[in-house]
Design a protein around this motif. Structure first.
Motif, mmCIF file in Angstrom:
data_model
loop_
_atom_site.group_PDB
_atom_site.id
_atom_site.type_symbol
_atom_site.label_atom_id
_atom_site.label_comp_id
_atom_site.label_asym_id
_atom_site.label_seq_id
_atom_site.Cartn_x
_atom_site.Cartn_y
_atom_site.Cartn_z
ATOM 1 N N ILE A 152 -10.556 -12.254 25.639
ATOM 2 C CA ILE A 152 -9.330 -12.890 25.314
ATOM 3 C C ILE A 152 -9.221 -12.321 23.644
ATOM 4 C CG2 ILE A 152 -9.770 -15.250 24.268
ATOM 5 C CD1 ILE A 152 -7.575 -16.085 25.910
ATOM 6 N N ASP A 153 -7.282 -12.341 23.638
ATOM 7 C CA ASP A 153 -7.106 -11.800 22.136
ATOM 8 C C ASP A 153 -7.662 -12.704 20.707
ATOM 9 O OD1 ASP A 153 -6.253 -9.055 23.072
ATOM 10 O OD2 ASP A 153 -4.334 -10.237 23.106
ATOM 11 N N ARG A 209 -1.654 -14.334 21.650
ATOM 12 C CA ARG A 209 -0.893 -13.836 20.333
ATOM 13 C C ARG A 209 0.207 -14.369 20.780
ATOM 14 N NH1 ARG A 209 -4.527 -11.546 17.210
ATOM 15 N NH2 ARG A 209 -2.460 -10.570 16.524
ATOM 16 N N LYS A 213 -0.189 -17.671 30.160
ATOM 17 C CA LYS A 213 -0.960 -16.699 30.744
ATOM 18 C C LYS A 213 -2.064 -16.268 28.829
ATOM 19 C CE LYS A 213 1.456 -14.407 34.398
ATOM 20 N NZ LYS A 213 2.275 -13.527 34.899
ATOM 21 N N SER A 214 -3.795 -15.029 29.856
ATOM 22 C CA SER A 214 -4.342 -14.868 28.368
ATOM 23 C C SER A 214 -3.579 -13.870 27.694
ATOM 24 C CB SER A 214 -5.833 -14.556 28.628
ATOM 25 O OG SER A 214 -5.574 -13.336 30.125
ATOM 26 N N GLU A 215 -2.750 -13.121 28.579
ATOM 27 C CA GLU A 215 -1.824 -12.477 27.379
ATOM 28 C C GLU A 215 -0.261 -12.326 26.377
ATOM 29 O OE1 GLU A 215 -1.672 -11.365 31.584
ATOM 30 O OE2 GLU A 215 -3.936 -11.591 30.578
ATOM 31 N N GLU A 216 -0.611 -13.376 26.968
ATOM 32 C CA GLU A 216 1.041 -14.290 26.255
ATOM 33 C C GLU A 216 0.027 -15.154 24.766
ATOM 34 O OE1 GLU A 216 2.898 -16.341 28.423
ATOM 35 O OE2 GLU A 216 3.289 -15.303 30.166
ATOM 36 N N THR A 266 -5.196 -22.155 28.544
ATOM 37 C CA THR A 266 -4.993 -20.992 29.634
ATOM 38 C C THR A 266 -6.662 -20.211 30.062
ATOM 39 O OG1 THR A 266 -5.457 -18.255 29.357
ATOM 40 C CG2 THR A 266 -6.020 -19.739 27.467
#
Lengths: 133, 172
Positions: free
Chosen positions: A67-68, A13, A8-11, A58
């Motif tokens: 995205i981060d 980092r 997932k894009s939040e994971e 992702t």
């Protein structure tokens, strides 16, 4: 050997932190999935010892492409992310210098590698503002 | 003013020539300027490789007074724009052009600098450098032969000598 891993894009980092010691960033590949309304981002990392590749895949939404940034973890991501911003308009939150890299600084016509970008005569004849001897 | 050739001199049996000092000075300066052309090498792609070949001993531009010794735009008289000029590069090219001292001449080398060439339908390539610079001589080809560079150089020298370049009419 390439290992694929969909995240997932939040994971992103968190995953990148784990890879930091043994891997370096090889490339960032963006694919415009216009029919699904998404951008596909492939972060390729290469092992420093045996040259194995890891592909972190992702998806982010096309109408809110954020995205981060991982440019503080992998400095090589700095230019890669700027290019992705330049060509696809993806906003990397946390990037310190997110501006155009390949196109002119005052380019007004959006993002050329998106599938819905249409090249017309106005774009082709554009030479920049006051660019005359 | 009529140009005096060596044959004209040999026909003269004594006598004298009358001319205005200003015209004589103009004639000498134009002749001198045409025979010591220092081009700035500006290469972005394959035309640049042909330009290197042009500078080598087979075509030998030195015998025509075209000397590839200008390392800086401050010394250069002409610029060979060889290779694809993208819209981002156009700005940088203009900076170089503005750094050159007057009089300055532009030679467009190859299809890309004339019209965009192969990249005519692209979004990022300038459709000919004559959109931003005053071009004096065009060299066609993709890429052109070194001999064509030499011919363009000679053509530019002829234009300078005969005062055919509009924006430098009567310029000293």
């Amino acid at each position: 050997m390439i290992n694929y891993k969909e995240i997932k894009s939040e994971e992103l980092r968190k995953e990148a932190e784990e890879l930091k010691d043994k891997y370096f960033l090889f490339s960032i590949i963006v694919v415009d999935r216009i029919n699904e309304g998404k951008f596909e981002l492939n972060y390729l990392f290469e092992n420093k010892e045996n040259a194995d590749l890891i592909n972190l895949k992702t998806f982010i939404l096309r109408n809110d492409p954020k995205i981060d940034s991982i440019s503080d973890i992998f400095p090589a991501a700095d230019y890669e992310e700027r290019e992705a911003y330049d060509m696809f308009g993806i906003i990397f939150t946390g990037h310190k210098n997110l501006k155009r890299i390949l196109l002119p600084e005052d380019w007004p016509f959006g993002y050329p590698l998106r599938k819905d970008f249409v090249i017309n005569d106005e774009i082709r004849n554009w030479t920049g503002t006051d660019l005359r001897w | 003013m009529k140009e005096i050739t060596f044959e004209d001199f040999s026909k003269l049996e004594g006598g004298f020539l009358l001319t205005k000092a200003k015209e004589l000075a103009h004639w000498l300066i134009k002749k001198g300027r045409s025979k010591s052309l220092w081009p700035l090498t500006f290469a972005t792609s394959c035309c640049g490789i042909e330009m290197m070949s042009f500078g080598a001993s087979k075509t030998d531009p030195d015998r025509a007074g075209i000397l590839f010794i200008a390392d800086s735009p401050r010394y250069a008289d002409a610029i060979f724009v060889s290779g694809t000029i993208t819209k981002k590069m156009a700005n940088r090219l203009l900076v170089l052009y503005n750094q050159m001292p007057n009089p300055k001449y532009v030679i467009a080398v190859g299809a890309c600098t004339i019209s965009g060439g192969l990249y005519h339908h692209s979004y990022s390539v300038l459709l000919g450098i004559d959109k931003i610079l005053p071009v004096d001589v065009y060299i066609h080809g993709c890429p052109p032969r070194p001999e064509q560079f030499l011919e363009a150089g000679l053509k530019l020298q002829e234009l300078i000598k005969n005062d055919k370049i509009e924006r430098y009419k009567g310029y000293i």
